[in-house]
Design an enzyme around this catalytic site. Structure first.
Site, short mmCIF file in Angstrom:
data_model
loop_
_atom_site.label_atom_id
_atom_site.label_comp_id
_atom_site.label_asym_id
_atom_site.label_seq_id
_atom_site.Cartn_x
_atom_site.Cartn_y
_atom_site.Cartn_z
N ARG A 1 13.16 -3.97 6.96
CA ARG A 1 13.90 -3.63 5.73
C ARG A 1 15.27 -3.11 6.15
O ARG A 1 15.37 -2.16 6.92
CB ARG A 1 13.13 -2.56 4.98
CG ARG A 1 13.76 -2.11 3.66
CD ARG A 1 12.76 -1.24 2.92
NE ARG A 1 13.24 -0.74 1.67
CZ ARG A 1 13.67 0.52 1.48
NH1 ARG A 1 13.70 1.38 2.49
NH2 ARG A 1 14.07 0.91 0.30
N ALA B 1 3.09 1.74 2.90
CA ALA B 1 4.32 0.94 2.83
C ALA B 1 5.37 1.67 1.98
O ALA B 1 6.56 1.66 2.32
CB ALA B 1 4.02 -0.43 2.24
N HIS C 1 5.78 6.59 -2.48
CA HIS C 1 7.09 7.19 -2.79
C HIS C 1 6.90 8.66 -3.15
O HIS C 1 7.64 9.52 -2.69
CB HIS C 1 7.75 6.48 -3.98
CG HIS C 1 7.83 4.98 -3.84
ND1 HIS C 1 7.77 4.13 -4.90
CD2 HIS C 1 7.98 4.19 -2.75
CE1 HIS C 1 7.87 2.89 -4.50
NE2 HIS C 1 8.00 2.89 -3.18
N CYS D 1 0.82 -1.21 0.00
CA CYS D 1 0.00 0.00 0.00
C CYS D 1 0.86 1.27 0.00
O CYS D 1 2.08 1.23 0.11
CB CYS D 1 -0.95 -0.01 1.19
SG CYS D 1 -0.12 -0.03 2.80
#
Lengths: 474, 484
Positions: free
Chosen positions: A82, A51, A177, A48
């Site tokens: 991550r 994320a 992003h 999503c």
């Protein structure tokens, strides 16, 4: 092109092309439908917007409180999985959340957000700011998080940056992003005007320092005589972000997730940018050359490249002799699917299928440029498509992420984790050796011979794929 | 904030509002995990894509197995107009492409907040496609209610209500609801029942589906899982054993009331006493005696506890995780002679608080039981008053690393080690494994010659603590060392 598993969802056909048997678009690629809504229930691998923003762009910033405004899960899942490393680990070790509960959904979560920011800042006075990520629930109930962030910023005397990255916005991580870039640009970049000479300085844009990737190439840029001010956003501090507008040049690595900020800097500050790839021998050499050319430092670039390439070639040749001729299916989030075919060629390998989770048209055009005829190119794969491609194309190697690794393993396909790397780092010249070694370990591991010879069918299964309990998929 | 207190033990609840390093996640993952325990079943998560992708990635990191969960991929449109169309399409696509035996639809913050009427949408789907006869169940799992175990518990409640067929043909079986455990735990429970010659239906059983083998052809659905026929038949069982109060407790009372299956909600069978209690109940219900093989395991466990006591007596331990695992571990660590100093759960449960206070009184513990508390709070406690080791899942590794104390990995998720989803902590053999983990964690920090610890501080410490039993030996010991 319609895969067998997609016969009931024919709309998937427009997400597939085979290079060499399609009519190219004006952009030079093949028309692959991308960056559109996922077919509900198709078993997509997409995530999503939250994320993409919290996990990819904001999360690596090392000295801010990473606060999720929402119920508990979003923060738990984005905590420490991550490896966007830095020279400190505050950002990996701690995950903060307003932990919204039912009463907050009914009566609003704004006060809880304000209190959370203040408490977190008190608990960690060394933090240089707070990044607040919005999620579905507070967005739906209409919390004005941005306003709260403003109030909180005055109270704690540090930047409080509010990201509108609720999960239901957009079609994939990709919008996250964009939100991350835009918000950081508007709220932080240019908020400090440092003194000094920045005429030979650059930003590395779109590198997240996965397993210390930056350590492989930062010294090389320094050897050119170029200083990296800001890494957006791997191993970066909030103070470095504030001054990134001072750089003479933006060097963009991940075009998909970070060209946005370079465009905004170009518009506002006139900062030029170049697109590079910081993985692989040719790409890394080109990146150094292009950067050096901008500053008139071409001679130094050639010296650096020559020395580095000479250092790694014996090992690369060793691995190349073991890997030549192998076929690869690469499925990554976005640009790696077009960055890496060149790396694989440098190891004598060929890409036979390439896909991305959230690539846009430009990414598919670039994939098209970087692979050979006959390569299958497709968008937003789902579990059954991955299985079918592994079965019908029989690649010697599948490069993808953690979730897909175990599908590949169950099918007996060697696998390398392209998202967070098996060992790593993979960037730069030295990283290329790690990449090659991991591929060699994956493909040439004795375990594959063992399973080929010794694996047996599921006990008690008569092999009839139509049996209800083992229903036929395609 | 103090909730209750005895002369020695307290139950507290965290006062800080912001959660820092939570020891819990949200409800949908529980429904997904439980669904994996039904053969050929698939989950559709009705929400944003992340709500499916994050949990299944988490399950994959824990089990190193593929984990498939479908999503309805809700977006802005759905947020405004509702998610009905997406769910209808998803149901059709999942059915037609995968042919599951059953579909679980679980909700999210998004679908709950916009108020989608899931039963009505499923009803409409079934009307549109009468030929699709598989069960489709809906489970409420908004992230803002409860924790990950709430989703599992809610699934079991729905299972009990809608997948069980009323029957009157005794099947001579018992139902076991293991709760949120590892595949290895379920296999251990199965092994014990096998040894006792007791036939059991597990609600549910992901011991093979999430810890499968390598086969020369990958089956479409992983082998294993409880079949729908077994679930339907579970109303004919002679009794039900729920081994976690917070995961399966609600289902147990439904079996009891609705199907007349006598239900026993027991503390999780971790350690000697709790395993004794479980097995003796099974004997009582089924008439099957505990066989020699299990008796021998029990004796070996006692023997190991005797062998271990000089290493571990009076060592302080902090435990964190889900409430029922903690209840079992508190009794077990106390049996072993450890001092459970802090016990942290994210669950807010009066029953848990009451049970823990009873346990503390019975076992004379000076424990702080911390409800609805996060790992950062635990870290602060451990900094203020150190413990010798931690027991909990992988997210405690930051405390372990900072304080340089061992973390005994138990619970979910364990992502930074290999194979822990296969380990059983239940039963006598599970307890044996825990004894070994604990002692070896201690020994790995010491210089050991032959089987003797060559660490003068601890030799001194043993002398001091021996016989005193007040548990303050370690502080005294370190003071002595400083003075010396």
């Amino acid at each position: 092109m319609l895969l067998k598993c997609n016969k009931t969802i024919p709309e998937r056909a427009k997400h597939f092309v085979v290079k060499g048997s399609c009519t190219p678009t004006p952009g030079g690629g093949c028309p692959v439908a991308s960056n559109v809504q996922t077919t509900p229930g198709d078993m997509t691998e997409r995530g999503c917007t939250y994320a993409g923003c919290r996990g990819v762009v904001g999360g690596p910033v090392k000295d801010v409180i990473q606060l999720t405004h929402g119920p508990i899960g979003c923060s738990f899942y984005s905590w420490g999985y991550r490896p966007h490393l830095a020279d400190s680990d505050f950002h990996i070790k701690y995950s903060f959340t307003t932990d919204l509960e039912e009463s907050n959904i009914v009566f609003g979560g704004e006060q809880k957000l304000l209190q959370s920011i203040i408490e977190a800042a008190e608990e960690f006075p060394e933090a240089k700011g707070v990044f607040v990520y919005n999620t579905c629930a507070p967005a739906l109930i209409g919390d004005d998080g941005k306003d709260i962030a403003k109030i909180a910023q005055e109270k704690i005397g540090k930047p409080v940056v509010f990201f509108r990255c609720e999960g239901f916005a957009g079609v994939s991580q990709s919008l996250g992003h964009h939100v991350g870039n835009e918000t950081i640009f508007k709220e932080l970049v240019g908020s400090v005007e440092p003194e000094g000479d920045f005429s030979r300085s650059i930003n590395i844009v779109g590198d997240y320092n996965i397993k210390h990737d930056i350590r492989t190439f930062e010294p090389l840029f320094e050897a050119l005589g170029v200083r990296i001010i800001t890494r957006f956003t791997g191993n970066v501090s909030v103070d470095e972000i504030k001054i990134m507008h001072k750089a003479a040049l933006n060097v963009i690595h991940c075009a998909r997730s970070a060209t946005y900020i370079a465009d905004m800097m170009k518009d506002k500050y006139g900062t030029p940018y170049i697109h590079v790839t910081l993985w692989g021998i040719k790409h890394m050499s080109d990146a150094l050359r292009a950067t050096a050319q901008f500053f008139g430092l071409e001679d130094r670039a050639e010296q650096v490249i020559e020395a580095q390439v000479a250092k790694i070639m014996p090992q690369i040749n060793h691995y190349r002799s073991r890997l030549a001729g192998k076929k690869v299916f690469i499925y990554q989030g976005g640009p790696r699917a077009w960055h890496w075919p060149q790396l694989l060629r440098e190891l004598g390998m060929d890409v036979i299928a390439a896909a991305t989770t959230f690539g846009h048209e430009e990414d598919y055009d670039k994939i098209y440029e970087n692979v050979g005829d006959g390569t299958l190119i497709f968008d937003n794969p789902n579990a059954l498509e991955i299985e079918e491609v592994l079965t019908t194309y029989q690649p010697d190697l599948f490069i993808s992420g953690n979730k897909e690794r175990y599908i590949a393993y169950k099918m007996g396909t060697p696998f390398v984790n392209g998202h967070t790397y098996d060992t790593g780092p993979y960037a730069g010249f030295s990283g290329m050796v790690n990449f090659a070694r991991d591929i060699d370990r994956a493909i040439n591991a004795p375990v594959w011979k063992l399973v080929q010879k010794k694996a047996r069918p599921v006990p008690g299964w008569n092999g009839n794929r139509n049996e209800t309990s083992m229903a036929e998929a395609f | 904030m103090t909730v209750t207190t005895t002369p020695k033990a307290t139950v507290t609840r965290q006062e800080r509002v912001v959660a820092i390093n939570p020891t819990r996640t949200c409800a949908p993952i529980g429904a997904m995990l439980a669904t994996y325990g039904v053969h050929g079943a698939l989950t559709i998560n009705h929400g944003s894509q992340g709500c499916a992708t994050y949990p299944r990635h988490q399950i994959t990191r824990h089990t190193r197995e593929p984990c498939e969960v479908a999503t309805t991929s809700l977006s802005e449109n759905a947020a405004v107009y509702g998610g009905k169309e997406n769910l209808l399409i998803a149901l059709k696509n999942v059915y037609e492409r995968f042919h599951p035996t059953m579909i679980t639809v679980c909700t999210t913050c998004l679908s709950e907040t916009i108020g989608d009427d899931i039963p009505a949408i499923i009803g409409e789907f079934q009307e549109n496609f009468p030929e699709i006869s598989i069960p489709i169940v809906d489970v409420n799992t908004p992230s803002y209610v409860g924790t990950h175990i709430t989703g599992f518990d809610n699934f079991l409640e729905v299972l009990a209500k809608s997948l069980v067929r009323r029957g009157r043909k005794p099947n001579n079986k018992i139902n076991i609801v293991p709760g949120w455990v590892n595949p290895g735990d379920i296999r251990e429970l199965k092994a014990m029942m096998h040894e006792m010659e007791v036939a059991a239906i597990f609600l549910t059983d992901y011991s093979e589906t999430l810890d499968g083998g390598f086969y020369s052809e990958k089956p479409h659905f992983p082998k294993g899982g409880t079949t729908l026929e077994e679930i339907e038949d579970s109303s004919n069982s002679m009794a039900l054993f729920a081994l976690q109060k917070h995961v399966g407790g609600k289902a147990a009372s439904i079996y009891d009331r609705r199907y007349g299956v006598p239900s026993h909600v027991l503390p999780m069978p971790i350690g000697l006493e709790n395993t004794d209690q479980f097995l003796s109940k099974v004997t009582e219900v089924t008439g099957k005696e505990v066989p020699e093989s299990i008796e021998m395991d029990r004796a070996r466990l006692l023997d190991a506890m005797v062998d271990a006591h000089m290493y571990v007596t009076d060592m302080k331990v902090a435990l964190f995780g889900d409430p029922d695992i903690l209840e079992g571990l508190v009794r077990f660590t106390a049996e072993l002679g450890l001092r459970p100093r802090y016990v942290v759960t994210a669950t807010d449960s009066k029953q848990w608080a009451d049970d823990m206070m009873k346990l503390a009184e019975e076992l004379d513990l000076d424990t702080e039981f911390m409800m609805k508390t996060d790992l950062h709070e635990l870290h602060k406690r451990v900094k203020a008053e150190p413990v010798d080791f931690l027991i909990g899942h992988s997210k405690g590794k930051f405390i372990a690393t900072d304080e340089n104390i061992p973390l005994i990995r138990v619970g979910f998720p364990i992502e930074d080690r290999f194979g822990y989803h296969r380990k059983a902590i239940v039963g006598y053999r599970g307890a044996m494994y825990l004894v070994e983990e604990i002692v070896n964690a201690f020994l790995s920090q010491k210089t050991v010659v032959s089987n003797t610890i060559m660490d003068m501080r601890d030799l001194e410490g043993c002398t001091l603590t021996n016989g005193s039993g007040n548990g303050h030996g370690h502080e005294k010991m370190s003071e002595m060392v400083k003075e010396a």
